[in-house]
Design a protein around this motif. Structure first.
Motif, PDB file in Angstrom:
ATOM      1  N   SER A  18       0.852  -1.181   0.000  1.00  0.00           N
ATOM      2  CA  SER A  18       0.000   0.000   0.000  1.00  0.00           C
ATOM      3  C   SER A  18       0.888   1.231   0.000  1.00  0.00           C
ATOM      4  CB  SER A  18      -0.923   0.006   1.219  1.00  0.00           C
ATOM      5  OG  SER A  18      -0.169   0.107   2.400  1.00  0.00           O
ATOM      6  N   GLY A  19       0.350   2.315  -0.512  1.00  0.00           N
ATOM      7  CA  GLY A  19       1.136   3.535  -0.577  1.00  0.00           C
ATOM      8  C   GLY A  19       0.258   4.743  -0.849  1.00  0.00           C
ATOM      9  N   THR A  20       0.926   5.877  -0.992  1.00  0.00           N
ATOM     10  CA  THR A  20       0.242   7.134  -1.256  1.00  0.00           C
ATOM     11  C   THR A  20       0.982   7.885  -2.344  1.00  0.00           C
ATOM     12  OG1 THR A  20      -0.445   7.255   1.048  1.00  0.00           O
ATOM     13  CG2 THR A  20      -0.606   9.259  -0.221  1.00  0.00           C
ATOM     14  N   ALA A  21       0.232   8.471  -3.263  1.00  0.00           N
ATOM     15  CA  ALA A  21       0.805   9.311  -4.314  1.00  0.00           C
ATOM     16  C   ALA A  21       0.260  10.720  -4.136  1.00  0.00           C
ATOM     17  CB  ALA A  21       0.442   8.780  -5.688  1.00  0.00           C
ATOM     18  N   VAL A  22       1.145  11.706  -4.289  1.00  0.00           N
ATOM     19  CA  VAL A  22       0.768  13.110  -4.172  1.00  0.00           C
ATOM     20  C   VAL A  22       1.157  13.800  -5.473  1.00  0.00           C
ATOM     21  CG1 VAL A  22       1.084  15.247  -2.890  1.00  0.00           C
ATOM     22  CG2 VAL A  22       1.180  13.066  -1.682  1.00  0.00           C
ATOM     23  N   ASP A  23       0.165  14.351  -6.170  1.00  0.00           N
ATOM     24  CA  ASP A  23       0.400  15.101  -7.398  1.00  0.00           C
ATOM     25  C   ASP A  23       0.429  16.585  -7.034  1.00  0.00           C
ATOM     26  OD1 ASP A  23       0.564  16.183  -9.896  1.00  0.00           O
ATOM     27  OD2 ASP A  23      -1.185  15.139 -10.705  1.00  0.00           O
ATOM     28  N   LEU A  24       1.628  17.159  -6.991  1.00  0.00           N
ATOM     29  CA  LEU A  24       1.784  18.545  -6.550  1.00  0.00           C
ATOM     30  C   LEU A  24       1.265  19.547  -7.576  1.00  0.00           C
ATOM     31  CD1 LEU A  24       5.316  18.304  -4.937  1.00  0.00           C
ATOM     32  CD2 LEU A  24       3.089  18.224  -3.811  1.00  0.00           C
ATOM     33  N   SER A  25       1.398  19.242  -8.852  1.00  0.00           N
ATOM     34  CA  SER A  25       0.980  20.192  -9.877  1.00  0.00           C
ATOM     35  C   SER A  25      -0.544  20.307  -9.975  1.00  0.00           C
ATOM     36  CB  SER A  25       1.565  19.817 -11.238  1.00  0.00           C
ATOM     37  OG  SER A  25       1.166  18.521 -11.596  1.00  0.00           O
ATOM     38  N   HIS A  26      -1.263  19.216  -9.759  1.00  0.00           N
ATOM     39  CA  HIS A  26      -2.729  19.251  -9.826  1.00  0.00           C
ATOM     40  C   HIS A  26      -3.383  19.271  -8.440  1.00  0.00           C
ATOM     41  CE1 HIS A  26      -1.742  17.538 -13.841  1.00  0.00           C
ATOM     42  NE2 HIS A  26      -2.635  18.458 -14.187  1.00  0.00           N
ATOM     43  N   ARG A  27      -2.565  19.278  -7.362  1.00  0.00           N
ATOM     44  CA  ARG A  27      -3.033  19.314  -5.967  1.00  0.00           C
ATOM     45  C   ARG A  27      -4.027  18.189  -5.680  1.00  0.00           C
ATOM     46  NH1 ARG A  27      -2.022  22.990  -2.536  1.00  0.00           N
ATOM     47  NH2 ARG A  27      -4.108  23.097  -1.640  1.00  0.00           N
ATOM     48  N   LYS A  28      -3.586  16.953  -5.952  1.00  0.00           N
ATOM     49  CA  LYS A  28      -4.411  15.783  -5.684  1.00  0.00           C
ATOM     50  C   LYS A  28      -3.586  14.749  -4.925  1.00  0.00           C
ATOM     51  CE  LYS A  28      -5.606  15.278 -10.108  1.00  0.00           C
ATOM     52  NZ  LYS A  28      -6.213  14.637 -11.273  1.00  0.00           N
ATOM     53  N   VAL A  29      -4.285  13.904  -4.152  1.00  0.00           N
ATOM     54  CA  VAL A  29      -3.640  12.805  -3.428  1.00  0.00           C
ATOM     55  C   VAL A  29      -4.400  11.518  -3.716  1.00  0.00           C
ATOM     56  CG1 VAL A  29      -2.689  14.223  -1.569  1.00  0.00           C
ATOM     57  CG2 VAL A  29      -4.968  13.274  -1.330  1.00  0.00           C
ATOM     58  N   LYS A  30      -3.683  10.405  -3.624  1.00  0.00           N
ATOM     59  CA  LYS A  30      -4.308   9.109  -3.879  1.00  0.00           C
ATOM     60  C   LYS A  30      -3.694   8.067  -2.964  1.00  0.00           C
ATOM     61  CE  LYS A  30      -3.240   6.764  -7.735  1.00  0.00           C
ATOM     62  NZ  LYS A  30      -3.315   6.194  -9.091  1.00  0.00           N
ATOM     63  N   SER A  31      -4.544   7.328  -2.283  1.00  0.00           N
ATOM     64  CA  SER A  31      -4.116   6.160  -1.530  1.00  0.00           C
ATOM     65  C   SER A  31      -4.308   4.961  -2.450  1.00  0.00           C
ATOM     66  CB  SER A  31      -4.961   6.002  -0.264  1.00  0.00           C
ATOM     67  OG  SER A  31      -4.579   4.848   0.432  1.00  0.00           O
ATOM     68  N   TYR A  32      -3.271   4.133  -2.593  1.00  0.00           N
ATOM     69  CA  TYR A  32      -3.353   3.053  -3.563  1.00  0.00           C
ATOM     70  C   TYR A  32      -2.823   1.737  -2.999  1.00  0.00           C
ATOM     71  CZ  TYR A  32       1.664   3.775  -4.319  1.00  0.00           C
ATOM     72  OH  TYR A  32       3.016   3.882  -4.140  1.00  0.00           O
ATOM     73  N   TYR A  33      -3.180   0.671  -3.693  1.00  0.00           N
ATOM     74  CA  TYR A  33      -2.601  -0.653  -3.474  1.00  0.00           C
ATOM     75  C   TYR A  33      -1.898  -1.041  -4.763  1.00  0.00           C
ATOM     76  CZ  TYR A  33      -5.503  -0.916   0.645  1.00  0.00           C
ATOM     77  OH  TYR A  33      -6.092  -0.659   1.853  1.00  0.00           O
ATOM     78  N   LEU A  34      -0.676  -1.485  -4.640  1.00  0.00           N
ATOM     79  CA  LEU A  34       0.107  -1.946  -5.776  1.00  0.00           C
ATOM     80  C   LEU A  34       0.067  -3.472  -5.743  1.00  0.00           C
ATOM     81  CD1 LEU A  34       1.743  -0.713  -8.064  1.00  0.00           C
ATOM     82  CD2 LEU A  34       3.759  -0.905  -6.624  1.00  0.00           C
ATOM     83  N   ILE A  35      -0.810  -4.072  -6.541  1.00  0.00           N
ATOM     84  CA  ILE A  35      -1.040  -5.514  -6.537  1.00  0.00           C
ATOM     85  C   ILE A  35      -0.022  -6.185  -7.444  1.00  0.00           C
ATOM     86  CG2 ILE A  35      -2.735  -7.326  -6.990  1.00  0.00           C
ATOM     87  CD1 ILE A  35      -4.880  -5.106  -6.563  1.00  0.00           C
ATOM     88  N   PHE A  36       0.666  -7.179  -6.928  1.00  0.00           N
ATOM     89  CA  PHE A  36       1.750  -7.879  -7.628  1.00  0.00           C
ATOM     90  C   PHE A  36       2.876  -6.932  -8.019  1.00  0.00           C
ATOM     91  CE2 PHE A  36      -1.801 -10.807  -8.723  1.00  0.00           C
ATOM     92  CZ  PHE A  36      -1.307 -11.922  -8.082  1.00  0.00           C
ATOM     93  N   GLY A  37       2.936  -5.757  -7.435  1.00  0.00           N
ATOM     94  CA  GLY A  37       3.963  -4.795  -7.779  1.00  0.00           C
ATOM     95  C   GLY A  37       3.746  -4.138  -9.127  1.00  0.00           C
TER      96      GLY A  37
END
Length: 159
Positions: free
Chosen positions: A53-72
């Motif tokens: 599990s992880g988090t991505a932060v898009d600074l240019s569009h001011r958005k955040v996303k919590s994600y699951y990386l399945i099988f990498g």
């Protein structure tokens, strides 16, 4: 610019034992030439080993996303605007099953990591942004995210 932080493996804790059990069963089934059953257990073991599990932060569009990386490889999750969140803070996290003492206090040695989190305006959900091993690293990350996202910081009291 997108910042990605992997937080932890999704199948953690007691499931670590299950991962190795499935892998052992798959190896035994391969030795006994039971290919279909071995494939199933290898599939389950690899799912448990490589899902994070992880988090991505898009600074240019001011958005955040919590994600699951399945099988990498396969990434799931939805982008949310930063405006849905009101502040940043740090929380100490204890991953293990520690026995509580009678006073209900936690020992500093029980804390495994410090997480920088976003707190929603409704204060119902929190989104972890980064996991740090030391409180000093967490404070540095907290300041960086506050500057990048232009979000205020709640007062932080770490044990």
């Amino acid at each position: 610019m997108i910042i990605e932080n992997k937080l932890n493996q999704y199948f953690d804790g007691f499931l670590v034992f299950t991962r190795f059990t499935f892998l052992g069963i798959a190896i035994l089934l391969i030795i006994n030439q039971r290919w279909l059953a071995a494939g199933f257990f290898l599939f389950c073991a690899s799912l448990m080993f490589f899902t994070v599990s992880g988090t991505a932060v898009d600074l240019s569009h001011r958005k955040v996303k919590s994600y699951y990386l399945i099988f990498g490889v396969i990434k799931t999750g939805r982008w949310q605007p930063v405006e849905n969140y009101q502040s940043l803070t740090i929380i100490p996290v204890s991953k293990g099953n520690h026995v509580m003492n009678f006073l209900g206090r936690t020992d500093k040695n029980d804390i495994d990591e410090y997480r920088v989190i976003l707190i929603s305006k409704a204060r119902k959900e929190a989104l972890p942004l980064k996991s740090c091993k030391t409180p000093e690293a967490a404070m540095t990350s907290l300041d960086e995210f506050s500057n990048w996202l232009k979000i205020p910081v709640l007062p932080v009291k770490i044990l």
